[in-house]
Design an enzyme around this catalytic site. Structure first.
Site, PDB file in Angstrom:
ATOM      1  N   ASN A 139      39.603  30.376  37.444  1.00 36.12           N
ATOM      2  CA  ASN A 139      38.147  30.238  37.493  1.00 36.12           C
ATOM      3  C   ASN A 139      37.555  31.445  36.769  1.00 36.12           C
ATOM      4  OD1 ASN A 139      35.456  30.057  38.089  1.00 36.12           O
ATOM      5  ND2 ASN A 139      35.680  30.312  40.306  1.00 36.12           N
ATOM      6  N   TRP A 140      37.098  31.199  35.553  1.00 37.97           N
ATOM      7  CA  TRP A 140      36.593  32.323  34.742  1.00 37.97           C
ATOM      8  C   TRP A 140      35.221  32.790  35.225  1.00 37.97           C
ATOM      9  CZ3 TRP A 140      37.806  30.713  28.931  1.00 37.97           C
ATOM     10  CH2 TRP A 140      39.196  30.575  28.784  1.00 37.97           C
ATOM     11  N   LYS A 141      34.582  32.029  36.096  1.00 39.55           N
ATOM     12  CA  LYS A 141      33.226  32.345  36.559  1.00 39.55           C
ATOM     13  C   LYS A 141      32.311  32.571  35.341  1.00 39.55           C
ATOM     14  CE  LYS A 141      35.215  33.891  40.861  1.00 39.55           C
ATOM     15  NZ  LYS A 141      35.138  34.724  42.051  1.00 39.55           N
ATOM     16  N   HIS A 161      32.165  26.036  45.379  1.00 40.83           N
ATOM     17  CA  HIS A 161      32.598  27.439  45.418  1.00 40.83           C
ATOM     18  C   HIS A 161      31.617  28.243  46.266  1.00 40.83           C
ATOM     19  CE1 HIS A 161      33.665  31.485  44.227  1.00 40.83           C
ATOM     20  NE2 HIS A 161      34.811  30.989  43.805  1.00 40.83           N
ATOM     21  N   GLU A 187      30.337  31.021  45.884  1.00 33.96           N
ATOM     22  CA  GLU A 187      29.237  31.649  45.122  1.00 33.96           C
ATOM     23  C   GLU A 187      28.105  30.654  44.889  1.00 33.96           C
ATOM     24  OE1 GLU A 187      31.744  33.082  41.968  1.00 33.96           O
ATOM     25  OE2 GLU A 187      32.631  34.514  43.376  1.00 33.96           O
ATOM     26  N   GLU A 217      39.320  29.549  50.237  1.00 37.96           N
ATOM     27  CA  GLU A 217      38.907  30.829  49.665  1.00 37.96           C
ATOM     28  C   GLU A 217      38.085  31.603  50.697  1.00 37.96           C
ATOM     29  OE1 GLU A 217      39.035  30.689  45.040  1.00 37.96           O
ATOM     30  OE2 GLU A 217      36.994  30.416  45.746  1.00 37.96           O
ATOM     31  N   GLY A 271      37.108  38.699  45.054  1.00 42.58           N
ATOM     32  CA  GLY A 271      36.660  39.802  44.216  1.00 42.58           C
ATOM     33  C   GLY A 271      36.658  41.146  44.922  1.00 42.58           C
ATOM     34  N   SER A 287      41.407  37.156  45.534  1.00 47.52           N
ATOM     35  CA  SER A 287      42.195  38.326  45.121  1.00 47.52           C
ATOM     36  C   SER A 287      43.681  38.014  44.976  1.00 47.52           C
ATOM     37  CB  SER A 287      41.978  39.508  46.072  1.00 47.52           C
ATOM     38  OG  SER A 287      40.612  39.895  46.060  1.00 47.52           O
ATOM     39  N   GLY A 300      40.446  34.171  40.243  1.00 46.62           N
ATOM     40  CA  GLY A 300      39.242  34.672  39.589  1.00 46.62           C
ATOM     41  C   GLY A 300      39.588  35.777  38.610  1.00 46.62           C
ATOM     42  N   GLY A 301      39.420  37.020  39.032  1.00 50.13           N
ATOM     43  CA  GLY A 301      39.586  38.166  38.138  1.00 50.13           C
ATOM     44  C   GLY A 301      40.876  38.168  37.336  1.00 50.13           C
TER      45      GLY A 301
HETATM   46  P1  13P Z   1      39.107  36.614  42.727  1.00 54.03           P
HETATM   47  O1  13P Z   1      40.496  36.170  42.347  1.00 54.03           O
HETATM   48  O2  13P Z   1      38.444  37.433  41.661  1.00 54.03           O
HETATM   49  O3  13P Z   1      39.073  37.229  44.084  1.00 54.03           O
HETATM   50  O4  13P Z   1      38.220  35.280  42.823  1.00 54.03           O
HETATM   51  C1  13P Z   1      38.688  34.216  43.570  1.00 54.03           C
HETATM   52  C2  13P Z   1      37.806  33.055  43.338  1.00 54.03           C
HETATM   53  O5  13P Z   1      36.659  33.048  43.755  1.00 54.03           O
HETATM   54  C3  13P Z   1      38.347  31.928  42.571  1.00 54.03           C
HETATM   55  O6  13P Z   1      37.495  30.835  42.623  1.00 54.03           O
END
Ligand code: 13P
Length: 249
Positions: free
Chosen positions: A10-12, A96, A98, A167, A173, A211, A232-233
């Site tokens: 997930n590149w956000k 998600h 967010e 999640e 994050g 994470s 994510g990251g």
């Molecule tokens: P991180 O891997 O950056 O914690 O993000 C997880 C995430 O929200 C994937 O959708």
């Protein structure tokens, strides 16, 4: 029971034409024939670009980060499931945390979005997870079950065609990961809930996200009910993402 694992990036809201090109080229150069399914989910503006970059690759599928709950019409800024389908999108992240937090997405919105995605032949990756406060108050099970139950309620037996992602919001994050045992316990709760809803529950994938990185992926992915990761990251660095893919077998 054979569940092929899924690792989805997930590149956000990150990337650029140049950065996406470099990332996808590095992923394609290093991925070989993975033992799991792999997807990348760029921002909507770059779906066409990443589709073209991935063209011909059997190893990496295209995913999106959101889909409209509406079919079409006067919904400025929204992107419909059939538009995603036009760009060869195979997976879409739905609900998600967010988006639940910043875009006020409710359980009902999420359930409708799942229906839209499924009717366009796109596999929704449905995110559930508790906040830090809910976690500290011992409400984890109640929250994730409530979030998933809305999706089950509206989609009935079709729920067998979704992917679920657990999640925990406090792990996103933050560098704080749920322990493998903590994550497994929640995944088992979700599996049991799916079993009560569909005969396909044993074939469904439940991903962990929060994470997950090259260092902790193998241990998380070794849990019996953890069938992949939503990253994510670490999905923004080709070397790290490829290490997670290699850990999923
Ligand atoms: P991180 O891997 O950056 O914690 O993000 C997880 C995430 O929200 C994937 O959708």
């Amino acid at each position: 029971m054979s569940r092929r694992k899924l690792i989805a990036g997930n590149w956000k809201m990150n990337g650029s034409l140049a950065a996406n090109q470099a990332l996808v080229q590095d992923l394609l150069a290093g991925i070989g024939q993975p033992a799991c399914d792999v997807a990348v989910c760029p921002p909507g503006a770059y779906l066409g670009q990443v589709q073209a970059l991935l063209a011909g690759s059997q190893a990496i599928a295209l995913g999106a980060q959101n889909v409209s709950q509406h079919e079409n019409g006067a919904f400025t800024g929204d992107i419909s499931a059939t538009m995603l389908q036009d760009f060869g999108v195979r997976y879409v992240i739905v609900g998600h945390s967010e988006r639940r937090q910043h875009q006020a997405e409710t359980d009902v919105h999420v359930a409708i979005k799942v229906k839209r995605a499924l009717s366009a032949g796109i596999t929704p990756i449905v995110c559930v997870g508790e906040t830090l406060r809910e976690h500290d108050e011992g409400m984890t099970e109640f929250i994730v079950r409530r979030q998933l139950s809305a999706v089950i309620h509206l989609n009935g037996d079709d729920v067998g065609r979704i992917v679920v992602a657990y999640e925990p919001v406090w792990a996103i994050g933050t560098g704080k990961t749920a322990t493998p045992a903590q994550a497994q316990a929640v995944h088992a709760v979700l599996r049991a809930q799916l079993k009560a809803a569909t005969s396909q529950a044993d074939d469904m994938r439940i991903l962990y996200g929060g994470s997950m990185n090259a260092g902790n992926a193998a241990e998380l992915l070794a849990q019996p009910d953890i069938d992949g990761g939503l990253i994510g990251g670490a999905a923004l660095k080709a070397a790290d993402f490829l290490k997670i893919v290699a850990a999923a077998r």
